[in-house]
Design an enzyme around this catalytic site. Structure first.
Site, PDB file in Angstrom:
ATOM      1  N   TYR A   1      31.067 -17.573  51.210  1.00 49.71           N
ATOM      2  CA  TYR A   1      29.606 -17.528  51.088  1.00 49.71           C
ATOM      3  C   TYR A   1      29.150 -18.841  50.476  1.00 49.71           C
ATOM      4  O   TYR A   1      29.856 -19.424  49.659  1.00 49.71           O
ATOM      5  CB  TYR A   1      29.175 -16.334  50.235  1.00 49.71           C
TER       6      TYR A   1
ATOM      7  N   GLN B   1      25.651  -9.832  56.491  1.00 51.26           N
ATOM      8  CA  GLN B   1      25.915  -8.622  57.234  1.00 51.26           C
ATOM      9  C   GLN B   1      24.810  -8.444  58.275  1.00 51.26           C
ATOM     10  O   GLN B   1      24.058  -9.395  58.492  1.00 51.26           O
ATOM     11  CB  GLN B   1      25.981  -7.464  56.262  1.00 51.26           C
TER      12      GLN B   1
ATOM     13  N   ASN C   1      34.037  -4.787  49.905  1.00 50.68           N
ATOM     14  CA  ASN C   1      34.579  -4.220  48.671  1.00 50.68           C
ATOM     15  C   ASN C   1      34.566  -2.694  48.712  1.00 50.68           C
ATOM     16  O   ASN C   1      35.440  -2.038  48.139  1.00 50.68           O
ATOM     17  CB  ASN C   1      33.765  -4.702  47.471  1.00 50.68           C
TER      18      ASN C   1
ATOM     19  N   GLU D   1      33.871 -12.747  57.262  1.00 52.23           N
ATOM     20  CA  GLU D   1      32.703 -12.674  56.371  1.00 52.23           C
ATOM     21  C   GLU D   1      32.246 -14.098  56.099  1.00 52.23           C
ATOM     22  O   GLU D   1      32.989 -14.880  55.483  1.00 52.23           O
ATOM     23  CB  GLU D   1      33.031 -12.005  55.029  1.00 52.23           C
TER      24      GLU D   1
ATOM     25  N   ASN E   1      40.781  -5.509  52.454  1.00 49.21           N
ATOM     26  CA  ASN E   1      39.709  -6.471  52.204  1.00 49.21           C
ATOM     27  C   ASN E   1      39.915  -7.171  50.874  1.00 49.21           C
ATOM     28  O   ASN E   1      40.056  -6.504  49.830  1.00 49.21           O
ATOM     29  CB  ASN E   1      38.363  -5.731  52.171  1.00 49.21           C
ATOM     30  N   GLU E   2      39.956  -8.494  50.889  1.00 50.64           N
ATOM     31  CA  GLU E   2      39.903  -9.342  49.680  1.00 50.64           C
ATOM     32  C   GLU E   2      40.805  -8.842  48.547  1.00 50.64           C
ATOM     33  O   GLU E   2      40.356  -8.775  47.387  1.00 50.64           O
ATOM     34  CB  GLU E   2      38.448  -9.479  49.198  1.00 50.64           C
TER      35      GLU E   2
ATOM     36  N   GLU F   1      28.460  -2.851  55.991  1.00 56.35           N
ATOM     37  CA  GLU F   1      29.196  -2.261  54.863  1.00 56.35           C
ATOM     38  C   GLU F   1      28.365  -1.134  54.262  1.00 56.35           C
ATOM     39  O   GLU F   1      27.125  -1.185  54.253  1.00 56.35           O
ATOM     40  CB  GLU F   1      29.462  -3.348  53.796  1.00 56.35           C
TER      41      GLU F   1
HETATM   42  O1  AHR Z   1      29.488  -8.925  51.856  1.00 56.64           O
HETATM   43  C1  AHR Z   1      29.391  -8.664  50.490  1.00 56.64           C
HETATM   44  C2  AHR Z   1      30.754  -8.662  49.805  1.00 56.64           C
HETATM   45  O2  AHR Z   1      31.271  -9.948  49.795  1.00 56.64           O
HETATM   46  C3  AHR Z   1      31.831  -7.845  50.476  1.00 56.64           C
HETATM   47  O3  AHR Z   1      31.793  -6.515  50.090  1.00 56.64           O
HETATM   48  C4  AHR Z   1      33.083  -8.501  50.002  1.00 56.64           C
HETATM   49  O4  AHR Z   1      34.145  -8.371  50.920  1.00 56.64           O
HETATM   50  C5  AHR Z   1      32.686  -9.938  49.756  1.00 56.64           C
HETATM   51  O5  AHR Z   1      33.126 -10.406  48.543  1.00 56.64           O
END
Ligand code: AHR
Length: 514
Positions: A238, A347, A66, A290, A166-167, A21
């Site tokens: 995450y 990432q 993001n 992700e 994305n999201e 990213e």
């Molecule tokens: O990977 C970091 C961020 O986590 C990304 O930009 C977003 O898609 C997610 O919330």
């Protein structure tokens, strides 16, 4: 009991993809650093390329995250001197646009990875998404494909995988919208894009995590609009060892790959429910595009670039227990590979990454090692294992409900791949027991393995140990005593460890953990 007949799925190596990213020092000072003695003639960090090539990362998602929801891809193509510097709003940074889509494709070619691109459906339009596909994949003779040729890229990039935003369920996202709005935009984008290139695979943006109140209902509603128009849906999450998520308990933390598993099952069920409602024959696959451990470098300061170019953001340092859990996640992805076709460890460099770059070189963080094993060894077919293991209890007790459940967690977590052509099987095992060695008895049915190819483990006395540029080898794989090949093999797993055992095989196996 298992045997070679119990093939769960054929492994698609894209399961072990990654993500890049425009965030912090991932692009600038990560993959791209013109003028550095460590960079090649294209300004790409040669040492990082060597690492990524060495890993053989199959696919890399780009450019966000993001970031993408405010990105104008046109700013990042064409002569560099004409590209604008802009205020990057997702991470409050300055984006110079000196690295854009063509540089990313070039980097992928040099790294040996397949590109996977994301549309901006936050502040940009379906029309510009279709233009982006034409720019990348058109043969020429259209406005956008000719523009690419003018920019020096005669041949189409042939990008196959595209994410529809994305999201967009997240209030933090630029262009955040309701499921109904997103469903409609996803349909319109998919229709336009397929006019340009009918061969693409399109991934709808599913729930950003399991914590949002809309988790599940977002996925159901968007799919009611766009099911027929997409090929897959994305999952993100995450994980962390915090008071809120795990009660800061390493035993609970090492069970978090079971939360990933539950999320996969829940989203798969929703897909199948919508499919049944709509009487559709197509079955969507899942892209867990992700996932990672991310909880320390997550304060507001860690996410605020203060208007700088390449600020230090999300520079998470990974310790031993993170590496063990990443091994667990990889096991889960392998076991779910019948449904999850793409996975992206978020990432690749500097930003929540297994690799860190500075002016001296590259550091392999602890989490590099389990990831490298999956990439190097897992191949062929995933075999269904019936693992018998003692368990330990975990409690929900005031923890964040999307993760915490009362459960009995097996100490042993295993995945096995079998590559018939190579005549190799690889077993990946997480021992969640923090205090005791555990014995894993492999009982092979039919011909026994003829040879042990390798037997290594990641473990250590300090779960908090990290690798640094000064001390880069604190957490690295160590040789483990290999069991003798035979129809019954006993593997002794150190406490708190992640182990790989490679075997030359001619047939399938049952196994029992104690
Ligand atoms: O990977 C970091 C961020 O986590 C990304 O930009 C977003 O898609 C997610 O919330």
């Amino acid at each position: 009991m298992i045997d070679r007949e119990r093939v769960h799925s054929v492994l698609d190596r894209r399961l072990f993809g990654s993500f890049l990213e425009h965030l912090g020092r991932a692009v600038y000072e990560g993959v791209y650093q013109p003028g550095s003695p460590l960079s090649n003639k294209d300004g790409l960090r040669s040492d990082l390329l060597e690492e990524v090539r060495g890993l053989a990362v199959p696919i890399v998602r780009y450019p966000g995250g993001n970031f993408v929801s405010g990105y104008n891809w046109l700013d990042g193509v064409g002569p560099r001197e004409l590209r604008p510097s802009v205020h990057e709003k997702a991470w409050n940074s300055t984006e110079t646009n000196q690295f854009g889509t063509n540089e990313f494709i070039r980097w992928c070619r040099q790294a040996g990875s397949e590109p996977m691109l994301v549309f901006n459906l936050g502040t940009n339009t379906p029309e510009m998404a279709a233009a982006y596909v034409d720019y990348c994949n058109g043969e020429g003779g259209t406005r956008w494909s000719d523009l690419r040729r003018e920019h020096g890229y005669e041949r189409p990039h042939k990008v196959r995988y595209w994410c529809l935003g994305n999201e967009l369920d997240g209030p933090w996202q630029m262009g955040h919208m309701s499921a109904r709005e997103y469903g409609r935009i996803a349909v319109e984008t998919a229709k336009l894009v397929r006019e340009v290139d009918p061969g693409v695979q399109l991934i709808a943006a599913g729930s950003s995590n399991t914590e949002l109140p809309s988790f599940g209902s977002w996925d159901r509603e968007i799919l009611q609009h766009c099911y027929e128009h997409v090929d897959a849906i994305s999952l993100h999450n995450y994980y962390g060892n915090t008071a809120e998520l795990t009660g800061a308990s390493s035993a609970r933390y090492l069970a978090m790959n079971l939360d990933m598993q539950r999320q996969i099952h829940e989203i798969a069920s929703i897909c199948d429910e919508v499919r049944a409602d709509r009487g559709c024959s197509k079955r969507l696959w899942l892209a867990f595009d992700e996932w990672n451990v991310w909880y320390r470098a997550r304060t507001p300061a860690d996410m605020d670039g203060q208007g700088r170019v390449a600020p230090h953001l999300l520079e998470e340092e990974y310790n031993l227990e993170d590496a063990l859990l990443v091994g667990g996640f990889l096991n889960t992805l392998m076991r779910e590979s019948g449904r999850v076709r793409i996975g992206c460890l978020a990432q690749i460099v500097n930003v929540i990454a297994p690799l860190m770059a500075n002016d001296q070189g590259i550091l392999r963080q602890t989490t590099y090692y389990p990831y490298a094993w999956a990439l190097k060894y897992a191949s062929g077919q995933v075999i269904d294992l019936a693992v018998e293991s003692d368990t330990y209890p975990i409690k929900a007790d005031g923890l964040r409900p999307d993760f915490a459940r009362d459960a009995q967690v097996p100490y042993i977590d295993a995945a096995l791949t079998m590559d018939e052509q190579r005549g190799e099987a690889y077993l990946f095992v997480l021992n969640r027991d923090l205090n005791n060695e555990r014995e894993l008895v492999l009982e092979w049915q039919g011909p026994a393995p003829t040879r042990v190819l390798n037997c290594e483990t990641i473990t250590g006395p300090d779960l908090q140990a990290i690798n640094t540029f000064d001390q880069p080898r604190r957490v690295i794989p160590q040789a483990l005593d290999a069991p003798a090949p035979g129809s019954s093999m006993t593997l002794k797993l150190p406490p708190a460890s992640y182990t790989v055992l490679g075997l030359a095989v001619r047939s399938g196996t049952p196994m029992r953990g104690t």
